[in-house]
Design a protein around this motif. Structure first.
Motif, PDB file in Angstrom:
ATOM      1  N   CYS A   1     -18.576  72.518 109.082  1.00 45.95           N
ATOM      2  CA  CYS A   1     -17.283  72.435 108.423  1.00 45.95           C
ATOM      3  C   CYS A   1     -17.036  70.993 107.989  1.00 45.95           C
ATOM      4  O   CYS A   1     -17.614  70.058 108.532  1.00 45.95           O
ATOM      5  CB  CYS A   1     -16.174  72.951 109.327  1.00 45.95           C
ATOM      6  N   LEU A   2     -16.148  70.840 107.002  1.00 51.64           N
ATOM      7  CA  LEU A   2     -15.903  69.540 106.380  1.00 51.64           C
ATOM      8  C   LEU A   2     -14.446  69.434 105.961  1.00 51.64           C
ATOM      9  O   LEU A   2     -13.910  70.333 105.323  1.00 51.64           O
ATOM     10  CB  LEU A   2     -16.815  69.383 105.161  1.00 51.64           C
ATOM     11  N   ASP A   3     -13.801  68.307 106.338  1.00 56.91           N
ATOM     12  CA  ASP A   3     -12.450  67.979 105.906  1.00 56.91           C
ATOM     13  C   ASP A   3     -12.512  66.693 105.093  1.00 56.91           C
ATOM     14  O   ASP A   3     -13.071  65.691 105.559  1.00 56.91           O
ATOM     15  CB  ASP A   3     -11.523  67.756 107.106  1.00 56.91           C
ATOM     16  N   ILE A   4     -11.936  66.711 103.895  1.00 56.21           N
ATOM     17  CA  ILE A   4     -11.948  65.534 103.018  1.00 56.21           C
ATOM     18  C   ILE A   4     -10.530  65.230 102.557  1.00 56.21           C
ATOM     19  O   ILE A   4      -9.841  66.101 102.021  1.00 56.21           O
ATOM     20  CB  ILE A   4     -12.814  65.752 101.761  1.00 56.21           C
ATOM     21  N   GLN A   5     -10.117  63.992 102.762  1.00 57.62           N
ATOM     22  CA  GLN A   5      -8.862  63.493 102.202  1.00 57.62           C
ATOM     23  C   GLN A   5      -9.211  62.587 101.021  1.00 57.62           C
ATOM     24  O   GLN A   5      -9.956  61.620 101.180  1.00 57.62           O
ATOM     25  CB  GLN A   5      -8.092  62.651 103.225  1.00 57.62           C
ATOM     26  N   PHE A   6      -8.694  62.902  99.843  1.00 54.50           N
ATOM     27  CA  PHE A   6      -8.815  62.007  98.697  1.00 54.50           C
ATOM     28  C   PHE A   6      -7.621  61.067  98.744  1.00 54.50           C
ATOM     29  O   PHE A   6      -6.472  61.511  98.862  1.00 54.50           O
ATOM     30  CB  PHE A   6      -8.832  62.792  97.387  1.00 54.50           C
ATOM     31  N   VAL A   7      -7.887  59.764  98.665  1.00 56.01           N
ATOM     32  CA  VAL A   7      -6.854  58.740  98.751  1.00 56.01           C
ATOM     33  C   VAL A   7      -6.932  57.952  97.444  1.00 56.01           C
ATOM     34  O   VAL A   7      -7.849  57.160  97.238  1.00 56.01           O
ATOM     35  CB  VAL A   7      -7.094  57.826  99.977  1.00 56.01           C
ATOM     36  N   VAL A   8      -5.975  58.209  96.546  1.00 54.52           N
ATOM     37  CA  VAL A   8      -6.096  57.758  95.162  1.00 54.52           C
ATOM     38  C   VAL A   8      -4.959  56.819  94.763  1.00 54.52           C
ATOM     39  O   VAL A   8      -3.778  57.163  94.898  1.00 54.52           O
ATOM     40  CB  VAL A   8      -6.127  58.976  94.207  1.00 54.52           C
ATOM     41  N   ASP A   9      -5.327  55.667  94.262  1.00 58.28           N
ATOM     42  CA  ASP A   9      -4.401  54.720  93.627  1.00 58.28           C
ATOM     43  C   ASP A   9      -3.992  55.363  92.306  1.00 58.28           C
ATOM     44  O   ASP A   9      -4.837  55.627  91.457  1.00 58.28           O
ATOM     45  CB  ASP A   9      -5.170  53.410  93.414  1.00 58.28           C
ATOM     46  N   ASP A  10      -2.690  55.636  92.142  1.00 62.16           N
ATOM     47  CA  ASP A  10      -2.253  56.285  90.903  1.00 62.16           C
ATOM     48  C   ASP A  10      -1.366  55.373  90.053  1.00 62.16           C
ATOM     49  O   ASP A  10      -0.455  55.819  89.368  1.00 62.16           O
ATOM     50  CB  ASP A  10      -1.598  57.642  91.163  1.00 62.16           C
ATOM     51  N   THR A  11      -1.692  54.080  90.087  1.00 58.03           N
ATOM     52  CA  THR A  11      -0.985  53.134  89.223  1.00 58.03           C
ATOM     53  C   THR A  11      -1.518  53.239  87.796  1.00 58.03           C
ATOM     54  O   THR A  11      -2.547  53.866  87.542  1.00 58.03           O
ATOM     55  CB  THR A  11      -1.160  51.687  89.734  1.00 58.03           C
ATOM     56  N   GLY A  12      -0.811  52.612  86.858  1.00 57.07           N
ATOM     57  CA  GLY A  12      -1.128  52.722  85.444  1.00 57.07           C
ATOM     58  C   GLY A  12      -2.551  52.368  85.073  1.00 57.07           C
ATOM     59  O   GLY A  12      -3.146  52.993  84.182  1.00 57.07           O
TER      60      GLY A  12
ATOM     61  N   GLU B   1      -3.874  67.195 109.775  1.00 60.09           N
ATOM     62  CA  GLU B   1      -4.802  66.664 110.772  1.00 60.09           C
ATOM     63  C   GLU B   1      -6.221  67.113 110.478  1.00 60.09           C
ATOM     64  O   GLU B   1      -6.458  68.271 110.140  1.00 60.09           O
ATOM     65  CB  GLU B   1      -4.401  67.116 112.171  1.00 60.09           C
ATOM     66  N   TYR B   2      -7.134  66.161 110.626  1.00 61.38           N
ATOM     67  CA  TYR B   2      -8.556  66.499 110.549  1.00 61.38           C
ATOM     68  C   TYR B   2      -8.893  67.392 111.739  1.00 61.38           C
ATOM     69  O   TYR B   2      -8.361  67.207 112.833  1.00 61.38           O
ATOM     70  CB  TYR B   2      -9.412  65.236 110.642  1.00 61.38           C
ATOM     71  N   ARG B   3      -9.798  68.335 111.526  1.00 61.01           N
ATOM     72  CA  ARG B   3     -10.268  69.170 112.635  1.00 61.01           C
ATOM     73  C   ARG B   3     -11.292  68.373 113.432  1.00 61.01           C
ATOM     74  O   ARG B   3     -12.193  67.761 112.872  1.00 61.01           O
ATOM     75  CB  ARG B   3     -10.884  70.465 112.102  1.00 61.01           C
ATOM     76  N   GLU B   4     -11.136  68.408 114.730  1.00 59.01           N
ATOM     77  CA  GLU B   4     -11.983  67.610 115.618  1.00 59.01           C
ATOM     78  C   GLU B   4     -13.460  67.973 115.489  1.00 59.01           C
ATOM     79  O   GLU B   4     -14.329  67.112 115.518  1.00 59.01           O
ATOM     80  CB  GLU B   4     -11.518  67.780 117.071  1.00 59.01           C
ATOM     81  N   GLU B   5     -13.750  69.255 115.335  1.00 59.70           N
ATOM     82  CA  GLU B   5     -15.135  69.724 115.346  1.00 59.70           C
ATOM     83  C   GLU B   5     -15.851  69.576 114.004  1.00 59.70           C
ATOM     84  O   GLU B   5     -17.047  69.857 113.903  1.00 59.70           O
ATOM     85  CB  GLU B   5     -15.176  71.195 115.789  1.00 59.70           C
ATOM     86  N   CYS B   6     -15.140  69.124 112.983  1.00 59.67           N
ATOM     87  CA  CYS B   6     -15.718  69.069 111.631  1.00 59.67           C
ATOM     88  C   CYS B   6     -16.104  67.649 111.228  1.00 59.67           C
ATOM     89  O   CYS B   6     -15.581  66.678 111.766  1.00 59.67           O
ATOM     90  CB  CYS B   6     -14.700  69.602 110.622  1.00 59.67           C
ATOM     91  N   ALA B   7     -16.989  67.570 110.251  1.00 56.16           N
ATOM     92  CA  ALA B   7     -17.268  66.277 109.619  1.00 56.16           C
ATOM     93  C   ALA B   7     -15.999  65.861 108.885  1.00 56.16           C
ATOM     94  O   ALA B   7     -15.314  66.694 108.274  1.00 56.16           O
ATOM     95  CB  ALA B   7     -18.442  66.404 108.657  1.00 56.16           C
TER      96      ALA B   7
END
Length: 185
Positions: free
Chosen positions: A1-12, A107-113
């Motif tokens: 399993c895999l959890d991904i957070q995209f963290v994006v600068d959304d400035t001009g 929350e990220y799942r503990e057992e996942c990448a």
């Protein structure tokens, strides 16, 4: 399993990069689903001088696609932006007192990448709203928080700002993520 957070600068200055992400989101999700064995959760956090949760971690990928397609670049021009605060927020679920946040990142799942992918062209700075220097989360501290949670931080740099590259490489060096420069904004 895999959890991904995209963290994006959304400035001009990120308009072109955001447009590219919108155009490629289906292929990005398809590749992530394959790597995850079909057990994938994604989230989207954006930032300027504050942090916004556009979509908390979810397995409803249509929500993520909708959130990504709703992105638009605006504001900025006054760098730095709150990239380190944002990475710390997705790693710990907590923000400093000066950071305005709209919701929980999930929350990220503990057992996942676990992966956070930051996309920016700017150096890290503190949240607006009081600016106590003692509350600023440094890049090194945010990277350490991610590593402590077993989160790999990969960084996609837009543009060629040397100080931004150096900061982004701290995340990847500390957590084992991947750094890439994806060209101009």
């Amino acid at each position: 399993c895999l959890d991904i957070q995209f963290v994006v600068d959304d400035t001009g200055s990120m308009a072109s990069a955001i447009s590219s992400v919108k155009g490629d989101i289906s292929e990005i999700i398809e590749a992530a689903e394959e790597v995850s064995g079909g057990d994938l959760r994604l989230g989207l956090v954006t930032y300027k001088d504050t942090i916004e949760v556009d979509c908390e971690l979810t397995d409803d990928l249509s929500k993520v696609i909708s959130a990504v397609n709703g992105l638009f670049a605006s504001g900025g021009g006054d760098g730095p932006e709150v990239s380190s605060e944002s990475i710390n927020f997705v790693a710990t679920g907590m923000a400093t007192d000066e950071c305005s946040v709209t919701a929980s990142p999930g929350e990220y799942r503990e057992e996942c990448a676990k992966l956070a992918v930051i996309v920016t062209d700017q150096v890290a700075g503190e949240c607006q709203g009081g600016g106590r220097a003692d509350s600023f989360v440094s890049v090194a501290d945010a990277a350490a928080a991610a590593k402590e949670q077993n989160i790999f931080v990969s960084a996609l740099q837009v543009g060629s700002r040397t100080t931004a590259r150096e900061e982004l490489q701290v995340y990847t060096d500390v957590t084992g993520g991947i750094y890439a420069n994806i060209g101009s904004g």
